[in-house]
Scaffold this active site. Sequence first.
Site, mmCIF file in Angstrom:
data_model
loop_
_atom_site.group_PDB
_atom_site.id
_atom_site.type_symbol
_atom_site.label_atom_id
_atom_site.label_comp_id
_atom_site.label_asym_id
_atom_site.label_seq_id
_atom_site.Cartn_x
_atom_site.Cartn_y
_atom_site.Cartn_z
ATOM 1 C CG ASP A 84 -1.807 1.220 1.300
ATOM 2 O OD1 ASP A 84 -2.962 1.110 0.856
ATOM 3 O OD2 ASP A 84 -1.357 2.282 1.781
ATOM 4 C CE1 TYR A 89 0.312 7.786 2.848
ATOM 5 C CE2 TYR A 89 0.853 5.611 2.034
ATOM 6 C CZ TYR A 89 0.013 6.440 2.733
ATOM 7 O OH TYR A 89 -1.124 5.930 3.318
ATOM 8 C CE LYS A 114 -3.988 4.640 0.811
ATOM 9 N NZ LYS A 114 -2.533 4.381 0.855
ATOM 10 C CG HIS A 147 -5.050 9.666 0.494
ATOM 11 N ND1 HIS A 147 -3.694 9.627 0.320
ATOM 12 C CD2 HIS A 147 -5.248 9.210 1.748
ATOM 13 C CE1 HIS A 147 -3.100 9.171 1.401
ATOM 14 N NE2 HIS A 147 -4.033 8.916 2.288
#
Length: 308
Positions: A84, A89, A114, A147
Amino acid sequence: MESNGMKRRDFLRNSAGFAAAALFLPFGTTKVFGAMEAKNAIPAVTLNNGVKMPRIGFGTNSLTGEIGERSVADAISVGYRLIDTAHVYGNEEAVGVGIRKSGINREELFVTSKLWVDFAGYEGTKKAFQTSIDKLGTEYLDLYLIHRPRGDVKGSWKAMEELCRAGKIKAIGISNFEQAQWTDMMKDAKIKPAVNQIETHVFFQEHGLYDVLKKETIQHEAWSPFAAGRNNIFSNPTLAAIGKKYNKSIAQVCLRWHFQRGVVAIPRSQNKAHMIENLNIFDFELDKKDLATIAPLDLNKTQFPEWS
């Protein structure tokens, strides 16, 4: 997690086999504790569109650069198949490198990314998706999530539906959505979300949304299943007592609790021994008394107010 507290470190130190397994498992192997491999095989759940998703995965938030590459490769080497990540990120490239370093065929993995709020809307979503798969070095995603419910959600969902129909995404879903938010989105949608990834752990059990998701056949997925170590979860006496009963760590008790609820969990760690520990949850079962003891730990509020 790296800062898991004494309870988890003590468990690892006192468990024969964790250190050896962590040090000597090579890339490309699916073995977890040798003879215990069958016990630790990760079961899958069938999503509402027929796609199969592993019921425990590997989270990568904050694992960037060389640490991210190594962590992903290590996770795959010890048996994880659900990986994931997310645009926000800042590690999709590192995740892609880690996947390639693992030596495992892409088809054997379930890769999630996402869409961040900055790219909400039809055109933004198409561009953001292409950027994500380019960084990951893959031609498709197994799961793509909105997200957060911000901006032009309906436009984003329309683009994701088209990408799904084109075979670029196997399943599409949402993250951090309340029922009213996805219900409004569905007024103009043709494909139902397959997954809703939300904060879920023993301190925020999300009973109401859990029941709704089950009724709506939307898979409940937990981000931060250990509450990122907050509220002293790794020294919690209730969880420690249950762990002692089964010779399991607090982390394993938490993940088994998620598993028995039918919730997909994505624990994160850069420590290979912890990765292995987190997969070793299929050889015990929490009984009704254990579940009743865990229930009152629910504070019914987020442990991440900065995300509110």
